[in-house]
Scaffold this motif. Structure first.
Motif, PDB file in Angstrom:
ATOM      1  N   ARG A 410     -15.748 -33.544 -38.175  1.00  0.00           N
ATOM      2  CA  ARG A 410     -16.809 -34.506 -37.867  1.00  0.00           C
ATOM      3  C   ARG A 410     -17.033 -34.479 -36.355  1.00  0.00           C
ATOM      4  O   ARG A 410     -16.227 -33.928 -35.614  1.00  0.00           O
ATOM      5  N   GLU A 411     -18.116 -35.080 -35.913  1.00  0.00           N
ATOM      6  CA  GLU A 411     -18.385 -35.137 -34.483  1.00  0.00           C
ATOM      7  C   GLU A 411     -17.197 -35.785 -33.770  1.00  0.00           C
ATOM      8  O   GLU A 411     -16.700 -36.833 -34.184  1.00  0.00           O
ATOM      9  N   THR A 412     -16.721 -35.139 -32.708  1.00  0.00           N
ATOM     10  CA  THR A 412     -15.479 -35.537 -32.055  1.00  0.00           C
ATOM     11  C   THR A 412     -15.660 -35.562 -30.547  1.00  0.00           C
ATOM     12  O   THR A 412     -16.110 -34.573 -29.961  1.00  0.00           O
ATOM     13  N   GLU A 413     -15.286 -36.684 -29.926  1.00  0.00           N
ATOM     14  CA  GLU A 413     -15.417 -36.793 -28.469  1.00  0.00           C
ATOM     15  C   GLU A 413     -14.056 -36.748 -27.793  1.00  0.00           C
ATOM     16  O   GLU A 413     -13.110 -37.428 -28.207  1.00  0.00           O
ATOM     17  N   ILE A 414     -13.990 -35.952 -26.737  1.00  0.00           N
ATOM     18  CA  ILE A 414     -12.828 -35.898 -25.852  1.00  0.00           C
ATOM     19  C   ILE A 414     -13.334 -36.174 -24.443  1.00  0.00           C
ATOM     20  O   ILE A 414     -14.123 -35.400 -23.898  1.00  0.00           O
ATOM     21  N   THR A 415     -12.917 -37.285 -23.872  1.00  0.00           N
ATOM     22  CA  THR A 415     -13.353 -37.661 -22.525  1.00  0.00           C
ATOM     23  C   THR A 415     -12.178 -38.259 -21.766  1.00  0.00           C
ATOM     24  O   THR A 415     -11.614 -39.272 -22.184  1.00  0.00           O
ATOM     25  N   GLY A 416     -11.828 -37.618 -20.649  1.00  0.00           N
ATOM     26  CA  GLY A 416     -10.741 -38.129 -19.827  1.00  0.00           C
ATOM     27  C   GLY A 416      -9.926 -37.013 -19.202  1.00  0.00           C
ATOM     28  O   GLY A 416     -10.236 -35.821 -19.346  1.00  0.00           O
ATOM     29  N   PRO A 417      -8.842 -37.368 -18.523  1.00  0.00           N
ATOM     30  CA  PRO A 417      -7.920 -36.361 -17.995  1.00  0.00           C
ATOM     31  C   PRO A 417      -7.083 -35.768 -19.120  1.00  0.00           C
ATOM     32  O   PRO A 417      -6.917 -36.380 -20.176  1.00  0.00           O
ATOM     33  N   ILE A 418      -6.564 -34.557 -18.894  1.00  0.00           N
ATOM     34  CA  ILE A 418      -5.792 -33.848 -19.923  1.00  0.00           C
ATOM     35  C   ILE A 418      -4.481 -33.358 -19.304  1.00  0.00           C
ATOM     36  O   ILE A 418      -4.472 -32.754 -18.227  1.00  0.00           O
ATOM     37  N   GLY A 419      -3.393 -33.620 -20.000  1.00  0.00           N
ATOM     38  CA  GLY A 419      -2.098 -33.097 -19.587  1.00  0.00           C
ATOM     39  C   GLY A 419      -1.703 -31.914 -20.461  1.00  0.00           C
ATOM     40  O   GLY A 419      -1.934 -31.924 -21.669  1.00  0.00           O
ATOM     41  N   LEU A 420      -1.117 -30.900 -19.856  1.00  0.00           N
ATOM     42  CA  LEU A 420      -0.628 -29.731 -20.586  1.00  0.00           C
ATOM     43  C   LEU A 420       0.846 -29.523 -20.260  1.00  0.00           C
ATOM     44  O   LEU A 420       1.226 -29.446 -19.088  1.00  0.00           O
ATOM     45  N   LYS A 421       1.661 -29.459 -21.307  1.00  0.00           N
ATOM     46  CA  LYS A 421       3.081 -29.118 -21.146  1.00  0.00           C
ATOM     47  C   LYS A 421       3.322 -27.782 -21.841  1.00  0.00           C
ATOM     48  O   LYS A 421       3.012 -27.627 -23.029  1.00  0.00           O
ATOM     49  N   ILE A 422       3.845 -26.800 -21.107  1.00  0.00           N
ATOM     50  CA  ILE A 422       4.208 -25.520 -21.708  1.00  0.00           C
ATOM     51  C   ILE A 422       5.562 -25.062 -21.161  1.00  0.00           C
ATOM     52  O   ILE A 422       5.989 -25.484 -20.088  1.00  0.00           O
ATOM     53  N   TYR A 423       6.200 -24.225 -21.940  1.00  0.00           N
ATOM     54  CA  TYR A 423       7.455 -23.605 -21.523  1.00  0.00           C
ATOM     55  C   TYR A 423       7.200 -22.119 -21.318  1.00  0.00           C
ATOM     56  O   TYR A 423       6.592 -21.459 -22.166  1.00  0.00           O
ATOM     57  N   ILE A 424       7.652 -21.593 -20.169  1.00  0.00           N
ATOM     58  CA  ILE A 424       7.429 -20.178 -19.882  1.00  0.00           C
ATOM     59  C   ILE A 424       8.704 -19.543 -19.332  1.00  0.00           C
ATOM     60  O   ILE A 424       9.591 -20.214 -18.804  1.00  0.00           O
ATOM     61  N   SER A 425       8.747 -18.238 -19.448  1.00  0.00           N
ATOM     62  CA  SER A 425       9.723 -17.434 -18.721  1.00  0.00           C
ATOM     63  C   SER A 425       8.985 -16.255 -18.118  1.00  0.00           C
ATOM     64  O   SER A 425       7.902 -15.883 -18.578  1.00  0.00           O
ATOM     65  N   SER A 426       9.546 -15.689 -17.063  1.00  0.00           N
ATOM     66  CA  SER A 426       8.895 -14.583 -16.373  1.00  0.00           C
ATOM     67  C   SER A 426       9.937 -13.532 -16.036  1.00  0.00           C
ATOM     68  O   SER A 426      11.118 -13.865 -15.838  1.00  0.00           O
ATOM     69  N   ASP A 427       9.505 -12.283 -15.957  1.00  0.00           N
ATOM     70  CA  ASP A 427      10.477 -11.258 -15.554  1.00  0.00           C
ATOM     71  C   ASP A 427      10.458 -11.034 -14.035  1.00  0.00           C
ATOM     72  O   ASP A 427      11.066 -10.095 -13.531  1.00  0.00           O
ATOM     73  N   THR A 428       9.739 -11.923 -13.318  1.00  0.00           N
ATOM     74  CA  THR A 428       9.798 -11.923 -11.854  1.00  0.00           C
ATOM     75  C   THR A 428      10.172 -13.329 -11.389  1.00  0.00           C
ATOM     76  O   THR A 428      10.419 -14.213 -12.199  1.00  0.00           O
ATOM     77  N   ALA A 429      10.119 -13.545 -10.072  1.00  0.00           N
ATOM     78  CA  ALA A 429      10.567 -14.818  -9.501  1.00  0.00           C
ATOM     79  C   ALA A 429       9.475 -15.887  -9.471  1.00  0.00           C
ATOM     80  O   ALA A 429       9.708 -16.983  -8.951  1.00  0.00           O
ATOM     81  N   ASP A 430       8.293 -15.594 -10.036  1.00  0.00           N
ATOM     82  CA  ASP A 430       7.237 -16.602 -10.043  1.00  0.00           C
ATOM     83  C   ASP A 430       6.175 -16.222 -11.067  1.00  0.00           C
ATOM     84  O   ASP A 430       6.199 -15.117 -11.644  1.00  0.00           O
ATOM     85  N   ALA A 431       5.245 -17.147 -11.294  1.00  0.00           N
ATOM     86  CA  ALA A 431       4.137 -16.908 -12.222  1.00  0.00           C
ATOM     87  C   ALA A 431       3.023 -17.892 -11.895  1.00  0.00           C
ATOM     88  O   ALA A 431       3.289 -19.064 -11.600  1.00  0.00           O
ATOM     89  N   ASP A 432       1.798 -17.408 -11.941  1.00  0.00           N
ATOM     90  CA  ASP A 432       0.634 -18.278 -11.760  1.00  0.00           C
ATOM     91  C   ASP A 432      -0.021 -18.522 -13.113  1.00  0.00           C
ATOM     92  O   ASP A 432      -0.351 -17.573 -13.834  1.00  0.00           O
ATOM     93  N   ILE A 433      -0.206 -19.802 -13.436  1.00  0.00           N
ATOM     94  CA  ILE A 433      -0.798 -20.179 -14.719  1.00  0.00           C
ATOM     95  C   ILE A 433      -2.217 -20.698 -14.486  1.00  0.00           C
ATOM     96  O   ILE A 433      -2.429 -21.636 -13.722  1.00  0.00           O
ATOM     97  N   PHE A 434      -3.174 -20.063 -15.154  1.00  0.00           N
ATOM     98  CA  PHE A 434      -4.564 -20.516 -15.158  1.00  0.00           C
ATOM     99  C   PHE A 434      -4.843 -21.042 -16.564  1.00  0.00           C
ATOM    100  O   PHE A 434      -4.900 -20.265 -17.531  1.00  0.00           O
TER     101      PHE A 434
END
Length: 583
Positions: A410-434
């Protein structure tokens, strides 16, 4: 033959008196210059002031001709009722304000346009200058003593700074699409360097540095050198400016003096506030208007949010009427119903650039139903429940992974700030998430919008460099993670880390059978339709993020940021979006 300033001139059938290049002596002896537009009579009026670096004699259509022509063509109410002879980039049209009983003052900031001194953008000294200009204007013989500040972008951003200095005769402020946190919204998105200021500084600031003089632009507003009166050598010009983009690259943490000296103290902003944001202002302005509204100590404050281009609604009848009602109430004492206006005025966004006006009492909206939408790496879906553990890997400089939700029923509204929680691992010493929050129609064609600058802007975006994952426990909320950016914490390759990412506030009403999606990428969002022509004074080519790009090799060396990144979901790795459903 040279002209001697200040110079008075009567314009528009004797209705307006202009004082060109009026000098204002700063406390350190530097001369700042302004133009004053006032009713041609002996009455006293409140003042509307702007202070900034874009050159007060440069007509809007001189180097912003594409923006001006498009705005006037699409919105004929903008040029209507004015000769438009005095239109200047991102400030009010004096013809439309002086005729309604205001004195309009445009100040060239220190080291820019006609004002002397060292050009040091958004510096504390600039804020002090602005405060001195406000006090000077309040004491003019034709002023009532009340000063309001009103403008877009630069002319909005520095309002947060000057208001926190509390000049005594500053009576009200309207920040129209003005960032409030220079580190998080301009220089480093989530700790990732944004190159926007490089071209902006060259094309929009240095072209009007004071002292360019006869080597620069002749202003169509006055018919004199925009950045005179003197003409200095290139060596002298370099001595008279701070190299803003280079300083950004040198100051990588939000706690560096370069940034803290520019950060407003929201607890000291206590005057009436109108904060106006743009849903499509990702990469610079939208976050600051929401944050400034929430964090300012003002007891009388309002939030307005709109869409389309960065500059347009400021000049339309819609925006002009809101501004005038606000300032009429606070600067003139006019009983016009402003005090009864709901605190939050949103143009709620639908696909195809459709907006519907709605009113609320708070931000986030009082009727928000916060729900978690879980990421599932096993099938790249977005689910209502936390799935079993799974993982998926992508390369750092790639298009990454897209998680897709089922169609809404059905018609759905999303209005406001959004939080994102994710778990990551990297094979280097850093990672940039877009992180790109997206919407697709029934045929899985992406729904994008005319953003503040780019014509194909996604619904919203967030960014985070994993080594900047540390949260400010006092300011963070589940729906708006707030990072300290005060130290770099490298990753141990292979170890799993929790990341909390702020996705900038947004509004979208999904028709039935449309879908939400989240892309986790290793580089800037790219509109699937390909490149389009940009705006020459900002960027030649737009790809979905306008000029707000993150491609600097010094900041993002491939040996660190092009490694393999693994997203972990489900089970104890509860990765999800926290979404603001309305209704």
């Amino acid at each position: 033959m040279s002209i001697t300033y200040p110079k008075k001139e009567i314009i528009l059938d004797n209705k307006i008196e202009v004082i060109w290049d009026q000098e204002i002596l700063m406390s350190d002896g530097v001369i700042i210059r302004c133009d004053i537009f006032k009713p041609n009579d002996d009455e006293k009026y409140p003042v509307i002031m702007t202070y900034g670096p874009y050159g007060k004699w440069l007509h809007f259509d001189q180097i912003y001709s594409e923006q001006w022509e498009r705005m006037c063509e699409d919105h004929p109410d903008v040029p209507a009722g004015s000769t438009n002879a005095y239109q200047n980039w991102e400030v009010v049209d004096p013809e439309k304000w002086v005729s309604d009983g205001y004195v309009v003052i445009r100040v060239d900031s220190r080291g820019a346009g006609r004002s002397e001194g060292v050009l040091d953008l958004w510096s504390h000294k600039e804020a002090e200058d602005f405060a001195e200009c406000i006090e000077w204007a309040s004491n003019l013989e034709y002023a009532t003593g009340k000063v309001g500040i009103n403008g877009i972008s630069y002319y909005g951003m520095n309002q947060w700074q000057v208001a926190s200095l509390q000049p005594k005769n500053l009576a009200a402020m309207c920040v129209w699409e003005g960032a409030s946190d220079y580190y998080r919204e301009l220089g480093y998105h989530g700790g990732i360097y944004c190159s926007f200021t490089e071209a902006w500084f060259q094309k929009q600031v240095l072209t009007v540095q004071n002292g360019i003089g006869e080597n620069g632009l002749m202003g169509n507003i006055k018919g004199d050198w925009v950045a005179g009166p003197k003409t200095l050598s290139e060596e002298q010009l370099r001595k008279n400016r701070k190299e803003f983009p280079a300083e950004i690259l040198e100051n990588k943490l939000a706690t560096d003096d370069f940034w803290t000296s520019r950060m407003p103290d929201f607890s000291k902003i206590n005057i009436p506030l109108l904060s106006s944001a743009n849903w499509g202002g990702q990469g610079l302005h939208s976050r600051g208007n929401f944050d400034g509204y929430v964090r300012s100590a003002s007891k009388e404050k309002w939030l307005e949010v709109h869409g389309i281009e960065h500059w347009t609604e400021f000049y339309t009848d819609y925006g002009l009427n809101i501004q005038k009602q606000f300032f009429d109430y606070y600067l003139k004492g006019k009983e016009n119903g402003w005090q009864d206006r709901p605190k939050v005025n949103l143009l709620t966004r639908y696909p195809n650039e459709v907006f519907k006006e709605n009113y609320y009492s708070s931000w986030p909206l009082e009727e928000t139903d916060w729900r978690k939408a879980y990421l599932n790496a096993s099938n790249l879906s977005i689910d209502q429940h936390n799935p079993k553990e799974a993982e998926v890997t992508y390369q750092g400089f790639s298009d990454g992974i897209t998680f897709l939700a089922p169609p809404v029923d059905r018609e759905t509204e999303i209005t406001g700030p959004i939080g994102l929680k994710i778990y990551i691992s990297s094979d280097t010493a850093d990672a940039d998430i877009f992180a790109v929050f997206r919407v697709f129609d029934e045929e899985l064609k992406e729904v994008t919008f005319q953003g503040a600058i780019d014509p194909h802007t996604p619904v919203s975006q967030g960014w985070l460099r994993a080594s900047h994952r540390k949260l400010d426990k006092k300011l963070s909320k589940d729906y708006q993670p707030y990072h300290t950016h005060d130290e770099i914490e490298p990753l141990s390759p292979g170890d799993i880390y929790e990341l909390n990412i702020e996705i900038w506030p947004t509004s979208i009403v999904l028709p039935r059978n449309y879908r939400l999606a989240l892309s986790i990428r290793g580089k800037d969002y790219a509109w699937p339709g390909g490149e389009v022509k940009g705006l020459g004074n900002l960027d030649d080519v737009f790809t979905g993020v306008g000029p707000f790009k993150h491609q600097n090799e010094l900041d993002r060396p491939s040996v660190i940021f092009d490694g393999n990144i693994t997203i972990h979901t489900g089970g104890k790795y509860e990765s999800y979006l926290l979404l603001p459903y309305i209704g």
